[in-house]
Structures are given as structure tokens and as C-alpha cells.
Write a protein that holds these residues in place. Structure first.
Motif: not given
Length: 120
Positions: A14-19, A21-22, A27-28
Motif C-alpha cells: 500500500g501507499v504509505p502516508d508520507s508518500v 503527502l508527497l 507532484p513533480d
């Protein structure tokens, strides 16, 4: 380039919260991070390490950095990829030699507790 859900779902579940947020706020930077991460996860013959070995490297580096969330996610993925508790502990023992007991106390012990739970 895959989307975050597909890539992270396929690697660490799954997508970690930190990722996330990034991805939302930069987005770039996220796109560059995702491209680099996809390159690191290329399986042989494009990549040179089997997935289990890649996960072991991620575990040790996350533990050395004190990044518990990442180390736990990679430990779970490593077990799914075929790592054993013994292999993970041996690698963490080497990390203790290089980075000291604090890396074990901050993150390594949490990894092994999770490995014990999943291996029981």
C-alpha cells in the motif's frame, strides 16, 4: 511509470502516508521519486538483485536511518518474497556492528518483533 497505488501495492502492500503527502503536495518530486523507486525494484535480468535481497537492503537502510514505518513495511514484503527471520536478524546484526546499538533500539527490535508475529 505506474501509478502509486499499483506500484506501492505491488511492493509493500500500500501507499504509505508520507508518500501520499508527497504525491499531493509535490507532484513533480513524487514523480521523480516513483520513477527512481520503480527502477530500484526492476527484477532480473533488468535489475541485478532478486526482490528478497532488495527488501533486505531496504530493511537494513531503514533501520540504520531510524525509519521504523519503512523498515516494518519492507520486513513484511521481504517475508512475502522469501526472506527468513534468520536472514533478517543476521543483516540487522551487521547493522548493529556498523551503526551501533541505537539503530537496533530505535528500529531493529521493532522489525524483529513484527517478524516474530508474522512467522509464528
Amino acid at each position: 511509470m505506474a501509478d502509486a497505488t499499483t506500484h506501492f501495492g505491488g511492493t509493500i502492500g500500500g501507499v504509505p502516508d508520507s508518500v501520499a503527502l508527497l504525491q499531493r503536495h509535490a507532484p513533480d518530486a513524487f514523480a521523480a521519486y516513483l520513477a527512481a523507486r520503480e527502477a530500484a525494484y526492476r527484477p532480473p535480468p533488468e535489475g541485478h538483485l532478486p526482490v528478497a535481497q532488495k527488501e533486505l537492503v531496504f530493511i537494513v537502510l531503514d533501520v540504520a536511518a531510524g525509519h521504523v514505518e519503512g523498515a516494518l513495511a519492507h520486513a513484511e514484503a521481504g517475508l512475502r518474497a522469501g526472506l527468513t527471520a534468520g536472514q533478517i536478524m543476521e543483516a540487522l546484526s551487521i547493522a548493529i556492528l556498523v551503526h551501533g546499538h541505537q539503530c537496533w533500539a530505535r528500529a531493529g527490535a521493532a522489525v524483529m518483533r513484527r517478524v516474530e508475529e508474522l512467522s509464528a
